[in-house]
Design a protein around this motif. Sequence first.
Motif, mmCIF file in Angstrom:
data_model
loop_
_atom_site.group_PDB
_atom_site.id
_atom_site.type_symbol
_atom_site.label_atom_id
_atom_site.label_comp_id
_atom_site.label_asym_id
_atom_site.label_seq_id
_atom_site.Cartn_x
_atom_site.Cartn_y
_atom_site.Cartn_z
ATOM 1 N N UNK A 41 35.073 12.630 -40.310
ATOM 2 C CA UNK A 41 36.028 13.219 -41.099
ATOM 3 C C UNK A 41 36.939 12.492 -41.586
ATOM 4 N N UNK A 42 37.520 11.494 -40.900
ATOM 5 C CA UNK A 42 38.434 10.698 -41.570
ATOM 6 C C UNK A 42 37.829 9.760 -42.736
ATOM 7 N N UNK A 75 35.827 10.589 -44.634
ATOM 8 C CA UNK A 75 35.911 11.609 -45.825
ATOM 9 C C UNK A 75 37.099 11.772 -46.749
ATOM 10 N N UNK A 76 38.150 11.001 -46.119
ATOM 11 C CA UNK A 76 39.462 11.426 -46.700
ATOM 12 C C UNK A 76 39.499 10.774 -48.194
ATOM 13 N N UNK A 77 39.956 11.643 -49.088
ATOM 14 C CA UNK A 77 39.836 11.347 -50.442
ATOM 15 C C UNK A 77 40.975 10.318 -50.710
ATOM 16 N N UNK A 78 42.143 10.563 -49.977
ATOM 17 C CA UNK A 78 43.119 9.513 -50.406
ATOM 18 C C UNK A 78 42.564 8.200 -49.812
ATOM 19 N N UNK A 82 43.879 5.373 -49.804
ATOM 20 C CA UNK A 82 44.915 4.431 -49.410
ATOM 21 C C UNK A 82 45.237 4.800 -48.005
ATOM 22 N N UNK A 83 45.217 5.921 -47.668
ATOM 23 C CA UNK A 83 45.533 6.467 -46.527
ATOM 24 C C UNK A 83 44.283 5.991 -45.283
ATOM 25 N N UNK A 98 44.617 2.318 -45.144
ATOM 26 C CA UNK A 98 45.337 1.934 -44.221
ATOM 27 C C UNK A 98 45.014 2.251 -42.625
ATOM 28 N N UNK A 99 44.413 3.103 -42.267
ATOM 29 C CA UNK A 99 43.880 3.387 -41.220
ATOM 30 C C UNK A 99 42.747 2.465 -40.543
ATOM 31 N N UNK A 158 45.887 -3.491 -48.715
ATOM 32 C CA UNK A 158 46.311 -2.339 -49.197
ATOM 33 C C UNK A 158 46.361 -2.701 -50.970
#
Lengths: 316, 188
Positions: B119-120, B122-125, B127-128, B131-132, B185
């Motif tokens: 799920x993580x 798949x984040x569209x952001x 940048x986030x 970062x993770x 980043x």
Amino acid sequence: MSKQQPPSHDNDLDDDLDALSSLYARTHTESADGDPEQASAIDSAIDPATDNAILAAARRELGSAPHLQSAQTSDPRGPKQPTPTPKTAPRRRWRSSVTVPLAGAAVVVLSTTLYFDNQQQLTQPQPQLEAPSPALQAPVEVQSGSLSQPRAKSEPQTRTEFDAAAELGTAADPAESMQAPATMADPIRAEQRQDTSPTAAPLMQQVKPHAELIEQQSRQRQQTFKRQADTLAPAAPMAERKAIAPGSTSALQAEPELSDAAESLAPEAWLLRIQQLLQQGDQAGALAQLKQWRQRYPQQPLPDWAQALLNSGSTP
Amino acid sequence: MDNQTTDETLMQAYRDGDYAAFEALYGRHKAAVVRFYRRQAGDQVAEELLQEAFLRLIGARLRYQPQALFRTYLWTLVRSVLVDHYRKQSRTLPASYQQTDPDTLDTDGLVESEQLEPSRQACRDQQLNRLLQLIATLPTAQREAFLLKEEAGLSVSEIAAVTGDSFDTIKSRLRYAVKKLRAGLEAL
């Protein structure tokens, strides 16, 4: 703990950290779909079973230390009731189990003391017989009175009784024994004063045989006393005996011939003694006795014959 | 329970028998602690470590003295649970815990980005996500310092108190962590 400020040359680090912090914080609140709750649920999701297990453990920990529980954690057993202290029951047991034996023991000690006292008086020679002092007057009445009344109210009449009273802790002033109360001289009235309460009745039944024995011994002693008195001095006429003791409550009190120590006699008995001396022709002795009587009892009224004797003695 | 009540007051209340105070404390800190464990040890054991950390806190409640910040007290417990977990897993602490030279820090114990949950991923952001991922690739000690700074909100000196390292060591770890994160980043 105060937060330590970084040096000035670390401003770049602080700026970078601030930028990263804001970015990192977004990872907690935003998801790729822009749904903060979903992102938070992903990162911070905790199985409810884990939550329940932790909270249950916290509650159990409080339950295992009840002395630290607050009002919010109620004791399922309810508030502890203080155990009532039984105060009355032991006292009643003490009264019923201790008082009666103590009273019984006191009666036995008292009876034994009086019994041996009478035995001693009957067996030993009594020098007071020749000169009965007021302290020895009416021994029968005193002893019967002492049995029918509490010991503290009876005045010891002899040295032996003083000793016994001292042993019992009820010793009275010896001076008080010089005036035996007239009421105690009456056995009937003394018997009427017996305690008739339910608790005293059994005790009196126990004491009664002793009292009868002592009374019998006292009567014997009184008879012996009279016999010895008759042999020591001629008895006065019965009419004179009644005349000289009008206020006396005891017949023994009016026995002037029994006393050589005239000063220890009652005023009337002493006057009777002086009159007897005068009848026997001993006028000088009678006058001397009368002067002593006058000194001893200056307030007492003087009979006519005594006044005449005194006047004759004063005139040359 | 009032939100303005300090952690120290809550812990004292729980020590004295107030169960609601513990509920409030747990609600305040459980998310940060479980995130810390997710980043440091993975999702599989995060809740297990969370439970162990709070059980230790419960067991130590009578020994708690409000002489230090509760935050420092809690995160010391949290870290000690993690260290015990590391020891169970590899019998030795990650090498980066003993190394102070940032240039030679190893990457033992890293949670690989591939291990992150789908799920993580798949984040569209991006940048986030990046970062993770970058955080996950940090050396353990640097990641720990960074997470203690971000998740627990500890200062450098407080992190030093929690980890038992010097102030300069923590600062150095933070500096290198930030440097790598920024570089990652910027490369995005």
